[in-house]
Design a protein around this motif. Structure first.
Motif, PDB file in Angstrom:
ATOM      1  N   UNK A 128      31.838  41.993  36.225  1.00 20.84           N
ATOM      2  CA  UNK A 128      30.582  41.575  36.833  1.00 20.84           C
ATOM      3  C   UNK A 128      29.979  42.742  37.612  1.00 20.84           C
ATOM      4  N   UNK A 129      28.666  42.732  37.867  1.00 20.88           N
ATOM      5  CA  UNK A 129      28.057  43.811  38.650  1.00 20.88           C
ATOM      6  C   UNK A 129      28.620  43.908  40.067  1.00 20.88           C
ATOM      7  N   UNK A 130      29.044  42.767  40.621  1.00 23.53           N
ATOM      8  CA  UNK A 130      29.541  42.756  42.001  1.00 23.53           C
ATOM      9  C   UNK A 130      30.971  43.251  42.116  1.00 23.53           C
ATOM     10  N   UNK A 131      31.680  43.346  40.976  1.00 28.09           N
ATOM     11  CA  UNK A 131      33.079  43.735  41.032  1.00 28.09           C
ATOM     12  C   UNK A 131      33.964  42.593  41.502  1.00 28.09           C
ATOM     13  N   UNK A 132      35.246  42.893  41.670  1.00 28.83           N
ATOM     14  CA  UNK A 132      36.219  41.869  42.035  1.00 28.83           C
ATOM     15  C   UNK A 132      37.044  42.336  43.233  1.00 28.83           C
ATOM     16  N   UNK A 133      36.458  42.289  44.436  1.00 27.31           N
ATOM     17  CA  UNK A 133      37.197  42.760  45.617  1.00 27.31           C
ATOM     18  C   UNK A 133      38.466  41.971  45.887  1.00 27.31           C
ATOM     19  N   UNK A 134      38.487  40.683  45.548  1.00 27.47           N
ATOM     20  CA  UNK A 134      39.697  39.892  45.779  1.00 27.47           C
ATOM     21  C   UNK A 134      40.851  40.424  44.940  1.00 27.47           C
ATOM     22  N   UNK A 135      40.576  40.834  43.699  1.00 27.07           N
ATOM     23  CA  UNK A 135      41.630  41.385  42.843  1.00 27.07           C
ATOM     24  C   UNK A 135      42.145  42.709  43.403  1.00 27.07           C
ATOM     25  N   UNK A 136      41.238  43.544  43.892  1.00 30.49           N
ATOM     26  CA  UNK A 136      41.670  44.801  44.509  1.00 30.49           C
ATOM     27  C   UNK A 136      42.516  44.519  45.744  1.00 30.49           C
ATOM     28  N   UNK A 137      42.131  43.530  46.537  1.00 35.27           N
ATOM     29  CA  UNK A 137      42.925  43.163  47.714  1.00 35.27           C
ATOM     30  C   UNK A 137      44.313  42.692  47.299  1.00 35.27           C
ATOM     31  N   UNK A 138      44.398  41.845  46.275  1.00 35.82           N
ATOM     32  CA  UNK A 138      45.705  41.385  45.791  1.00 35.82           C
ATOM     33  C   UNK A 138      46.572  42.563  45.361  1.00 35.82           C
ATOM     34  N   UNK A 139      45.944  43.540  44.687  1.00 37.88           N
ATOM     35  CA  UNK A 139      46.682  44.704  44.183  1.00 37.88           C
ATOM     36  C   UNK A 139      47.211  45.550  45.329  1.00 37.88           C
ATOM     37  N   UNK A 140      46.394  45.759  46.349  1.00 37.36           N
ATOM     38  CA  UNK A 140      46.816  46.571  47.498  1.00 37.36           C
ATOM     39  C   UNK A 140      47.919  45.864  48.279  1.00 37.36           C
ATOM     40  N   UNK A 141      47.814  44.559  48.436  1.00 36.71           N
ATOM     41  CA  UNK A 141      48.864  43.831  49.147  1.00 36.71           C
ATOM     42  C   UNK A 141      50.189  43.919  48.394  1.00 36.71           C
ATOM     43  N   UNK A 142      50.133  43.804  47.059  1.00 37.66           N
ATOM     44  CA  UNK A 142      51.363  43.910  46.276  1.00 37.66           C
ATOM     45  C   UNK A 142      51.920  45.322  46.336  1.00 37.66           C
ATOM     46  N   UNK A 143      51.064  46.322  46.291  1.00 43.23           N
ATOM     47  CA  UNK A 143      51.499  47.717  46.316  1.00 43.23           C
ATOM     48  C   UNK A 143      52.120  48.094  47.648  1.00 43.23           C
ATOM     49  N   UNK A 144      51.503  47.657  48.740  1.00 41.89           N
ATOM     50  CA  UNK A 144      51.904  48.127  50.067  1.00 41.89           C
ATOM     51  C   UNK A 144      52.860  47.194  50.803  1.00 41.89           C
TER      52      UNK A 144
END
Length: 473
Positions: A128-144
């Motif tokens: 989507x044009x707005x992107x998916x910030x929730x998915x990026x947040x999920x990824x960072x939480x899993x990574x860190x």
């Protein structure tokens, strides 16, 4: 675009307080934030900042690419320590190979987890044009393993307007920069865009500066991250030098609020103001910028363990880059002087933990060897088999809901292993070639609360010389 969270949140929050602006700040839906989140274990706060390069709306006039899908070339995790006097921004390279967990698409369906893919792909899930910030947040939480308290998305148009409103940002270039350095496919060198040395940039020129990748150093995204870190350091320094008062903040307030989309937790003037004011005592020297430990892996970037885990552990413990306690609970003295003798860590025990073991390499008998090691530490091995892929470079411990602690215990037995969430129940150990090459490597001990020296030595402060250390390579 990088590192505007401190400025945007402070200016927007204080500006809203002074202006009593009506309406609401743009927010994204929290429906896509995972239920399987890390505990809130730190006394500080964590803010994920994403630079969006969507070419929709006003952003299309600013160039830099094609297509309408929201993408992110810049992301970092800002940790504001418990004492509210220190902060550190940890850059995550866009090309870093990570595991992206299940993410919610606009239609409501959830994707399957992805393994060893580029970090910036998380923002594009759903296209989507707005992107998916929730998915990026999920990824960072899993990574860190850190819980993200707030997420902020900043777009090109807002960034451009904000740098103009502040009256320009002092930057520095190590060499002359021409049009082809910004657009490598250009057949000729083109006009001079930036001259070597210090100068001030705003609007489109500021955007060109933070986008600039080729023609400096090794032309890498890592080098660009260093210049982006220098940019925000200079930006914060200028704002603070002008004073945080209505005269300086009023012209910036609208630009700041227009620049961003935030999680619902920051989506009102009162909440934004409260959070912004919590950062007002962070001074320039105590505002640090670092990059997650990394190394090249072909054309991509691999995150280096256990160094990355040690960095995340330091943030959880509210330890600064130089080893001080900034939790707000202690004296703030150096960790090494503060702490007495440390009790030895207990050996790894797998009592009560069931695991399945899969050979992710072409080395015969590797799963059986790992199973023997696990059983010797009281793990129950339920299965040994060949993985669906035999090209795993490092060992991965996948875990289902509620099994994070057990998976991290398991990962300690395999040097360099990482634990990653999965939608499959139970714990699966997928062995990589690193284990095949050295199966007798010492098990990893839990990461200490000290920042690795390689990270600390490369840290930039907001009061550093803007001409220093501008590029990798």
């Amino acid at each position: 675009m990088f590192g505007l969270s401190f400025l945007v949140l402070l200016v927007a929050g204080v500006g809203w307080g002074y202006l009593k602006l009506g309406g609401s700040i743009a927010t994204f839906s929290a429906d896509g934030i995972s239920d399987n989140r890390p505990p809130d274990s730190s006394n500080g706060q964590n803010v994920l900042v994403i630079g969006s390069d969507s070419r929709s709306g006003d952003n299309v006039k600013l160039g830099g690419g094609t297509g309408t899908v929201g993408r992110s070339d810049t992301a970092f995790l800002l940790h504001v320590y418990g004492d509210r006097e220190h902060a550190v921004a940890v850059s995550i390279p866009r090309d870093a190979l990570v595991d992206i967990p299940a993410c919610k698409k606009p239609g409501g369906e959830w994707t399957a987890p992805q393994h060893d893919v580029m970090f910036n792909g998380a923002f594009s899930v759903g296209e989507t044009p707005e992107g998916n910030p929730a998915c990026t947040q999920n990824t960072v939480e899993q990574l860190s393993g850190l819980r993200v308290d707030h997420t902020v998305v900043i777009d090109f148009a807002g960034f451009s307007a904000l740098t103009s409103a502040v009256g320009g940002v002092p930057v520095c270039l190590p060499k002359d920069i021409y049009q082809r350095d910004l657009s490598p496919k250009r057949p000729t060198r083109g006009d001079l865009i930036f001259t070597k040395g210090p100068q001030s940039v705003s609007g489109q020129r500021a955007l060109d500066y933070v986008r600039l990748r080729h023609g400096i150093g090794d032309g890498s995204d890592i080098g660009r991250i260093k210049r982006q870190q220098a940019f925000v350091a200079s930006l914060v320094k200028k704002i603070k030098s002008q004073g945080l008062n209505p005269t300086t903040l009023l012209p910036l307030a609208k630009s700041a609020t227009d620049a961003m989309t935030v999680d619902p937790g920051l989506g009102s003037a009162d909440r934004l103001l409260a959070f912004a004011m919590s950062m007002k005592n962070v001074d320039l020297h105590n505002t640090k910028f670092v990059t997650v430990p990394w190394r090249y892996e072909g054309a991509r970037v691999a995150i280096v363990e256990p160094d990355a885990d040690a960095l995340w552990a330091a943030l959880k413990a509210d330890r600064t880059v130089d080893g001080k306690d900034a939790s707000g609970k202690g004296s703030g003295k150096d960790e090494k002087k503060d702490k007495g003798p440390t009790a030895p860590e207990a050996p790894v025990s797998g009592k009560g933990i069931d695991v399945a073991v899969y050979n992710g390499t072409t080395v015969t008998g590797l799963a059986a060897r790992a199973a023997e090691l696990l059983r010797s530490r009281d793990f129950t091995v339920t299965t040994t088999a060949t993985a669906s892929r035999q090209d795993h470079a490092t060992t991965v411990v996948e875990y289902g809901p509620g099994l994070r602690d057990e998976a991290e215990t398991t990962a300690r037995l395999f040097a360099g292993a990482r634990a990653t969430a999965s939608d499959v129940p139970g714990i699966q150990v997928i062995l990589g070639s690193s284990y095949a090459a050295n199966p007798s490597a010492a098990p990893e001990e839990p990461a200490s609360s000290g920042v690795p020296s390689a990270v600390a030595d490369e840290a930039r402060s907001a009061d550093d010389d803007p001409c220093a250390n501008l590029s990798y390579g």
